[in-house]
Design an enzyme around this catalytic site. Structure first.
Site, PDB file in Angstrom:
ATOM      1  N   LYS A  22     -78.082  38.089 143.314  1.00 41.75           N
ATOM      2  CA  LYS A  22     -79.205  38.833 143.483  1.00 41.75           C
ATOM      3  C   LYS A  22     -79.770  38.738 144.723  1.00 41.75           C
ATOM      4  O   LYS A  22     -80.289  39.764 145.493  1.00 41.75           O
ATOM      5  CB  LYS A  22     -80.237  38.739 142.493  1.00 41.75           C
ATOM      6  CG  LYS A  22     -81.381  39.100 142.746  1.00 41.75           C
ATOM      7  CD  LYS A  22     -82.697  38.612 141.653  1.00 41.75           C
ATOM      8  CE  LYS A  22     -83.203  37.487 141.769  1.00 41.75           C
ATOM      9  NZ  LYS A  22     -84.345  37.210 142.734  1.00 41.75           N
ATOM     10  N   ASN A  23     -79.970  37.484 145.081  1.00 41.07           N
ATOM     11  CA  ASN A  23     -80.792  37.035 146.525  1.00 41.07           C
ATOM     12  C   ASN A  23     -79.906  37.411 147.663  1.00 41.07           C
ATOM     13  O   ASN A  23     -80.533  37.194 148.835  1.00 41.07           O
ATOM     14  CB  ASN A  23     -81.184  35.554 146.214  1.00 41.07           C
ATOM     15  CG  ASN A  23     -82.288  35.447 145.230  1.00 41.07           C
ATOM     16  OD1 ASN A  23     -82.912  36.538 144.819  1.00 41.07           O
ATOM     17  ND2 ASN A  23     -82.699  34.071 144.893  1.00 41.07           N
ATOM     18  N   CYS A 115     -97.410  34.865 143.446  1.00 40.26           N
ATOM     19  CA  CYS A 115     -96.841  35.178 142.259  1.00 40.26           C
ATOM     20  C   CYS A 115     -96.921  33.828 141.565  1.00 40.26           C
ATOM     21  O   CYS A 115     -97.607  32.900 141.922  1.00 40.26           O
ATOM     22  CB  CYS A 115     -95.484  35.625 142.461  1.00 40.26           C
ATOM     23  SG  CYS A 115     -94.325  34.239 142.354  1.00 40.26           S
ATOM     24  N   ARG A 120     -97.298  31.921 147.907  1.00 41.45           N
ATOM     25  CA  ARG A 120     -95.940  32.735 148.747  1.00 41.45           C
ATOM     26  C   ARG A 120     -96.666  33.465 149.728  1.00 41.45           C
ATOM     27  O   ARG A 120     -96.383  34.876 150.086  1.00 41.45           O
ATOM     28  CB  ARG A 120     -95.218  33.601 147.839  1.00 41.45           C
ATOM     29  CG  ARG A 120     -94.441  32.624 146.597  1.00 41.45           C
ATOM     30  CD  ARG A 120     -93.681  33.235 145.801  1.00 41.45           C
ATOM     31  NE  ARG A 120     -92.290  33.636 146.330  1.00 41.45           N
ATOM     32  CZ  ARG A 120     -91.370  33.885 145.814  1.00 41.45           C
ATOM     33  NH1 ARG A 120     -91.394  34.524 144.546  1.00 41.45           N
ATOM     34  NH2 ARG A 120     -90.141  34.090 146.525  1.00 41.45           N
ATOM     35  N   ASP A 306     -84.342  27.236 142.480  1.00 42.89           N
ATOM     36  CA  ASP A 306     -83.994  28.094 141.467  1.00 42.89           C
ATOM     37  C   ASP A 306     -83.301  27.609 140.269  1.00 42.89           C
ATOM     38  O   ASP A 306     -83.147  28.244 139.405  1.00 42.89           O
ATOM     39  CB  ASP A 306     -83.215  29.481 142.122  1.00 42.89           C
ATOM     40  CG  ASP A 306     -84.319  30.178 143.127  1.00 42.89           C
ATOM     41  OD1 ASP A 306     -83.641  30.987 143.927  1.00 42.89           O
ATOM     42  OD2 ASP A 306     -85.348  29.953 142.999  1.00 42.89           O
ATOM     43  N   ARG A 398     -84.385  40.567 135.241  1.00 40.58           N
ATOM     44  CA  ARG A 398     -84.639  40.653 136.759  1.00 40.58           C
ATOM     45  C   ARG A 398     -83.451  39.911 137.394  1.00 40.58           C
ATOM     46  O   ARG A 398     -83.188  40.628 138.623  1.00 40.58           O
ATOM     47  CB  ARG A 398     -86.005  40.036 137.183  1.00 40.58           C
ATOM     48  CG  ARG A 398     -86.918  40.879 136.674  1.00 40.58           C
ATOM     49  CD  ARG A 398     -88.316  40.381 137.352  1.00 40.58           C
ATOM     50  NE  ARG A 398     -88.053  40.248 138.687  1.00 40.58           N
ATOM     51  CZ  ARG A 398     -88.452  39.191 139.430  1.00 40.58           C
ATOM     52  NH1 ARG A 398     -89.079  38.429 139.104  1.00 40.58           N
ATOM     53  NH2 ARG A 398     -88.231  39.294 140.732  1.00 40.58           N
TER      54      ARG A 398
HETATM   55  C1  EPZ Z   1     -86.348  33.361 148.483  1.00 39.43           C
HETATM   56  O1  EPZ Z   1     -87.725  33.479 148.192  1.00 39.43           O
HETATM   57  C2  EPZ Z   1     -85.654  33.626 146.957  1.00 39.43           C
HETATM   58  N1  EPZ Z   1     -85.861  35.092 146.462  1.00 39.43           N
HETATM   59  C3  EPZ Z   1     -86.517  32.811 145.773  1.00 39.43           C
HETATM   60  O2  EPZ Z   1     -85.459  32.930 144.536  1.00 39.43           O
HETATM   61  C4  EPZ Z   1     -86.151  31.477 146.122  1.00 39.43           C
HETATM   62  O3  EPZ Z   1     -86.808  30.535 145.338  1.00 39.43           O
HETATM   63  C5  EPZ Z   1     -86.597  30.927 147.482  1.00 39.43           C
HETATM   64  O4  EPZ Z   1     -86.126  31.783 148.536  1.00 39.43           O
HETATM   65  C6  EPZ Z   1     -86.351  29.624 147.892  1.00 39.43           C
HETATM   66  O5  EPZ Z   1     -84.964  29.374 147.803  1.00 39.43           O
HETATM   67  C7  EPZ Z   1     -85.100  35.996 146.985  1.00 39.43           C
HETATM   68  O6  EPZ Z   1     -84.220  35.747 147.801  1.00 39.43           O
HETATM   69  C8  EPZ Z   1     -85.585  37.437 146.713  1.00 39.43           C
HETATM   70  P1  EPZ Z   1     -88.945  31.294 151.037  1.00 39.43           P
HETATM   71  P2  EPZ Z   1     -88.571  33.671 149.391  1.00 39.43           P
HETATM   72  O7  EPZ Z   1     -89.721  32.390 152.051  1.00 39.43           O
HETATM   73  O8  EPZ Z   1     -87.570  34.025 150.752  1.00 39.43           O
HETATM   74  C9  EPZ Z   1     -93.323  29.215 152.021  1.00 39.43           C
HETATM   75  C10 EPZ Z   1     -85.587  33.622 142.254  1.00 39.43           C
HETATM   76  O9  EPZ Z   1     -85.618  32.935 141.169  1.00 39.43           O
HETATM   77  N2  EPZ Z   1     -93.466  30.298 153.065  1.00 39.43           N
HETATM   78  O10 EPZ Z   1     -87.913  30.663 151.456  1.00 39.43           O
HETATM   79  O11 EPZ Z   1     -89.824  34.363 149.193  1.00 39.43           O
HETATM   80  C11 EPZ Z   1     -93.283  29.811 150.644  1.00 39.43           C
HETATM   81  O12 EPZ Z   1     -94.602  30.012 150.058  1.00 39.43           O
HETATM   82  C12 EPZ Z   1     -86.433  33.672 143.505  1.00 39.43           C
HETATM   83  O13 EPZ Z   1     -84.396  34.133 142.530  1.00 39.43           O
HETATM   84  C13 EPZ Z   1     -94.594  30.425 153.814  1.00 39.43           C
HETATM   85  O14 EPZ Z   1     -95.101  29.339 153.822  1.00 39.43           O
HETATM   86  O15 EPZ Z   1     -88.988  32.114 149.911  1.00 39.43           O
HETATM   87  C14 EPZ Z   1     -92.501  28.713 150.005  1.00 39.43           C
HETATM   88  O16 EPZ Z   1     -93.488  27.449 149.532  1.00 39.43           O
HETATM   89  C15 EPZ Z   1     -87.826  32.890 143.233  1.00 39.43           C
HETATM   90  N3  EPZ Z   1     -94.591  31.199 154.718  1.00 39.43           N
HETATM   91  C16 EPZ Z   1     -91.397  28.216 150.853  1.00 39.43           C
HETATM   92  O17 EPZ Z   1     -91.905  28.678 152.144  1.00 39.43           O
HETATM   93  C17 EPZ Z   1     -94.018  32.351 154.958  1.00 39.43           C
HETATM   94  O18 EPZ Z   1     -94.119  33.260 155.668  1.00 39.43           O
HETATM   95  C18 EPZ Z   1     -89.942  28.871 150.621  1.00 39.43           C
HETATM   96  O19 EPZ Z   1     -90.159  30.203 150.474  1.00 39.43           O
HETATM   97  C19 EPZ Z   1     -92.829  32.315 153.902  1.00 39.43           C
HETATM   98  C20 EPZ Z   1     -92.537  31.476 153.043  1.00 39.43           C
END
Ligand code: EPZ
Length: 420
Positions: A22-23, A115, A120, A306, A398
């Site tokens: 998915k990701n 969320c 996020r 995850d 999802r």
């Molecule tokens: C991706 O989300 C995945 N989603 C998530 O999977 C996964 O948990 C996550 O990466 C971490 O591995 C998809 O790929 C669609 P991040 P993403 O930006 O990219 C902080 C699932 O269950 N951050 O790597 O949105 C953020 O708050 C889902 O399949 C900032 O501070 O996650 C978090 O604490 C859930 N500023 C950390 O970084 C930013 O601009 C990692 O988030 C962006 C992120």
């Protein structure tokens, strides 16, 4: 809203085919916006999130069609702003911003908002766009990025919890059509980011170093159509491996890639669940008694956030104390109280959950709160005595393709109760 009825206590046995990730699919579908030519994406799982992304691309003007596990997208003429109602429904859709900015030099989408698993923010995404010369305006619940020209530039994308997966994806997709060279430092190294970079390179992009913290993109003037087969879903594979361990079973994970699962395989080994290669597949099986294990979630190649909830479900079955620390998202313990309803003994101390395992679980009605929490409740239900009813399984649909059908194939007594 559908629910699952699970009669626990049956060891899982047999083979399960791991679906496409998915990701990886979501940013790859968004990347098709970068060219007017048709693109074909194979091994696309049937998930509600994939359909959502398809609706968003259609709304932007793309032609999207599905045949079996293949999606064809043709974005001859597109507009630069995403529909509020669609985008807000799925956070992952933020990754349309990079390709829209890259191709049209403008992108306007609704701010995703927080969320259930954490605030996020998208500050790092916007930092990447600004580094390439885009002007960022946040107004009326929307974020807009515009640029006369996009100029390649160095950028550091490390944040509070380390790298950002979709932030790196957006930076890549905005930089491939920029003038000159972009260097991303502290880039996310997840296999899904590498899969996206491989797809972009198949479209004619020039990306080096994907999968490492330093990625270099040399801008090109245009991209063409491409065909791509998506990588298998390592989190789905981890979920089935943990379910095999929790039910004292043996499951062959068809198509799973060991090289994407080192941290999970290592941790499962510590816990008494062996995951071995057999030919092109992996086999997960319980190896004697379960052992308590401590887990800390980290960016790739550390233990994936995850698969944290699923591992916690396994640790509730394991005699002894296990310490589970969530370092990526601030509030990703929604499953704790629901596991408590099944009889688990878990205490939360800030980012850490202390699991006192070994007490047998007994079936009860529980509520799914998010995608991975619901997978943990299903695993606990498969191991519990009696019947567990998992409500709101739309969360699990999802991200897991036909999970109840696949589990029945492995001998599980699970039934989907469709709400009329
Ligand atoms: C991706 O989300 C995945 N989603 C998530 O999977 C996964 O948990 C996550 O990466 C971490 O591995 C998809 O790929 C669609 P991040 P993403 O930006 O990219 C902080 C699932 O269950 N951050 O790597 O949105 C953020 O708050 C889902 O399949 C900032 O501070 O996650 C978090 O604490 C859930 N500023 C950390 O970084 C930013 O601009 C990692 O988030 C962006 C992120």
């Amino acid at each position: 809203m559908d629910s699952f009825l699970i009669k626990g206590g049956v060891p899982l046995h047999g083979e399960v085919t791991i679906s496409g990730a998915k990701n990886a699919v979501l940013p790859i579908m968004a990347a098709t916006l970068l060219t007017p030519d048709p693109c074909l994406i194979r091994r696309v799982p049937h998930l509600s999130d994939v359909r959502f992304m398809g609706q968003i691309l259609t709304w932007l003007g793309a032609k999207v069609s599905y045949e079996a596990d293949t999606v064809r997208v043709e974005s001859k003429k597109i507009k630069g702003h995403g529909d509020y109602d669609l985008v807000r429904k799925m956070r992952g859709s933020i990754c349309i911003m990079g390709p829209l900015l890259g191709r049209l030099r403008k992108a306007r989408v609704s701010l995703p908002g927080g969320c259930i698993i954490g605030a996020r923010p998208i500050n790092l995404h916007l930092k990447a766009f600004a580094a390439l010369g885009a002007k960022i305006v946040i107004e009326g619940g929307y974020v807009q990025a515009t640029a006369k020209r996009l100029i390649g530039a160095p950028m550091f994308l490390g944040g509070r919890a380390g790298s950002t997966v979709l932030g790196t994806a957006n930076a890549l997709m905005a930089a491939v059509l920029a003038e000159g060279v972009t260097v991303i430092e502290s880039a996310a190294c997840e296999p899904e980011v590498v899969d996206l970079a491989n797809f972009l390179n198949a479209m004619g992009a020039k990306i080096c170093g994907a999968g490492s913290p330093t990625v270099t993109i040399t801008g090109v003037t245009a991209l063409h159509g491409a065909e791509h087969e998506v990588i298998p879903d390592r989190i789905e594979a981890a979920t089935f491996a943990i379910a095999a361990g929790a039910t004292h079973g043996e499951v062959t994970l068809k198509g799973a890639r060991a090289d994407h699962l080192h941290a999970v395989i290592d941790k499962l080994h510590d816990a008494g669940v062996e995951v071995e290669r057999r030919g092109a597949n992996l086999v997960a099986r319980r190896n004697g008694r379960l052992k308590s294990a401590d887990v800390t979630t980290l960016p790739y190649s550390g233990y994936p956030t995850d698969a944290q909830a699923q591992m916690m479900a396994l640790m509730t079955l394991t005699p002894g104390i296990s310490i589970i620390t969530e370092r990526i998202f601030e509030s990703r313990f929604m499953h704790v109280s629901e596991l408590g309803r099944l009889g688990a003994d878990i205490e939360i101390e800030g980012p850490t959950a202390i699991v006192k395992g070994g007490r047998p679980l007994s079936g009860a009605p529980v509520m799914a709160s998010d995608l991975r929490a619901s997978a943990a409740l299903v695993i606990a239900g498969l191991a519990a005595k009696g019947t567990t009813q998992v409500n709101r399984v739309y969360h699990i649909d999802r991200g897991y393709e036909n999970i109840d059908g696949k589990l029945r194939q492995l001998g599980a007594r699970i039934q989907r109760i469709e709400e009329s």
